[in-house]
Design an enzyme around this catalytic site. Structure first.
Site, PDB file in Angstrom:
ATOM      1  N   ALA A  27       2.034   3.800  -8.950  1.00  0.00           N
ATOM      2  CA  ALA A  27       1.464   5.117  -8.670  1.00  0.00           C
ATOM      3  C   ALA A  27       1.836   6.105  -9.762  1.00  0.00           C
ATOM      4  O   ALA A  27       2.992   6.213 -10.163  1.00  0.00           O
ATOM      5  CB  ALA A  27       1.969   5.621  -7.317  1.00  0.00           C
ATOM      6  N   CYS A 119       4.279  -2.455  -0.989  1.00  0.00           N
ATOM      7  CA  CYS A 119       4.856  -1.135  -1.258  1.00  0.00           C
ATOM      8  C   CYS A 119       6.017  -0.843  -0.302  1.00  0.00           C
ATOM      9  O   CYS A 119       5.864  -0.910   0.916  1.00  0.00           O
ATOM     10  CB  CYS A 119       3.782  -0.059  -1.111  1.00  0.00           C
TER      11      CYS A 119
END
Length: 387
Positions: A27, A119
């Protein structure tokens, strides 16, 4: 004669990783500018006809994609020279994930879809997503099945995951088998639990175990800092290739090092400070093409410390570089670096980026009480894409 460390990874006629190296989605990092930079670095070490690795986008939330969220639509933009186009999709609802993949296929938005089940970030796991989701194995399987079904044999679907939630809640083996049965083209395993976050050392023995358990390719992820680490991972685990995340922060040239290693070259890529400065300029330039110059240079600032790690650039110059606001200003500062300084060997093999361990995994209330529930977690996709 050169000996290849691992065969090319063939997912479809259009999606081939040669060498079998994948840039992990990160990200705020693996936007189109960084992907292009890593691809350019690798291309300098490729043989004629060799296609290069896979360079995956930031995490894209399936609901945000289906609803055409403006930020998400910008994040899925690929440059004309990006091929194959790899997009990582995150979702917790089989129906929404299926709709997102159908949209990707019908509108030709990507050539490869990677599913995020790894994640460990609390804002994701506390809603039942990411590394928390494989615990609900039937829901996990339904999501992968929906993605593969809607991909219609046009776009290969792969799965990225972790060892499990924590030492008492291990999920990788069953999840890998279910992903294989659902039609995943490969499974990538990060050798840490969500609780371990990015601390300690990745457990590569789990990768080796999954290689033995599955018939589809397994890729290894975790603690690949240099080309030699990738070779060692392949040798020790039998994995079909490697996924590289934190190791390339401030080091897009790592993909050239990986290409050289997989090609059997004894020489490793170790750029001088001048060569690093050239990459820094190129990175900011590409961000400027994507976001506009001022926003692009501002976005580049967070990369400065990673690029200069181990070099002798003084604190004043480092701070100025991290506060620059135009390409001209950045270039003037880069010119002040000692370009002849060799690569600092002392940083080889050292962790980059986040290195902290977790402090328990945030999960929805009652999440661990049953593995059989197919109920879709509430509110898990309210965040925009990008992580």
């Amino acid at each position: 004669m050169k000996t290849l460390a691992a065969a090319p990874l063939v997912l479809s006629p259009n999606v081939v990783a040669d060498p079998p190296v994948v840039l992990a989605p990160m990200a705020g990092i693996t936007n189109t500018a960084f992907r292009r930079l890593c691809r350019e670095a690798m291309s300098m070490q490729l043989e004629p006809g060799q296609r290069g690795g896979l360079f995956v986008s930031e995490m894209i939330t399936s609901r945000a994609l289906v609803e055409r969220n403006p930020k998400t639509m910008q994040l899925i933009r690929f440059a004309p020279d990006e091929s194959p186009r790899s997009l990582q999709l995150y979702g917790v609802d089989p129906g929404v994930v299926g709709a997102a993949v159908r949209m990707i296929v019908e509108e030709d938005l990507a050539d490869h879809v990677d599913m995020n089940f790894g994640c460990p970030v609390p804002k994701v796991t506390r809603k039942g997503g990411g590394a928390a989701l494989p615990w609900r194995h039937q829901l996990f399987e339904s999501i992968v099945q929906a993605a593969v079904r809607e991909a219609r044999d046009v776009v290969p679907v792969t799965v990225k995951m972790r060892v499990g939630i924590d030492a008492e809640h291990i999920t990788y083996r069953e999840a890998g088998l279910r992903a294989q049965d659902a039609g995943a083209a490969y499974v990538a395993l990060h050798g840490r639990t969500a609780e371990e976050y990015y601390g300690g050392q990745a457990d590569w023995s789990r990768i080796a175990d999954l290689v033995d358990a599955l018939d589809i390719p397994v890729l290894g992820n975790g603690d690949v800092w240099e080309g030699d680490d990738a070779l060692r991972m392949v040798r020790e685990t039998g994995c079909a290739g490697v996924v590289v995340g934190r190791g390339c922060l401030g080091r897009p040239w790592l993909f050239a090092d990986l290409a050289a290693a997989f090609a059997g070259d004894a020489e490793r890529v170790r750029p001088s400070l001048g060569e690093v400065a050239t990459m820094m300029h190129r990175h900011a330039e590409l961000l400027g093409e994507w976001l506009g110059e001022q926003r692009g240079v501002t976005e580049f600032r967070k990369h400065v410390a990673w690029y200069l790690k181990g070099f002798s650039a003084g604190g004043t110059l480092r701070r100025a570089l991290a506060q620059s606001s135009s390409l001209a200003e950045l270039d003037g500062l880069l010119a002040q670096l000692e370009h002849s300084e060799p690569f600092p060997e002392v940083v080889l093999g050292q962790p980059r980026g986040r290195t902290t361990a977790g402090h328990g995994v945030s999960l929805p209330e009652g999440w661990l009480e049953t593995r059989e529930s197919c109920e879709v977690p509430a509110g898990a996709e309210t965040e925009h894409s990008g992580g």
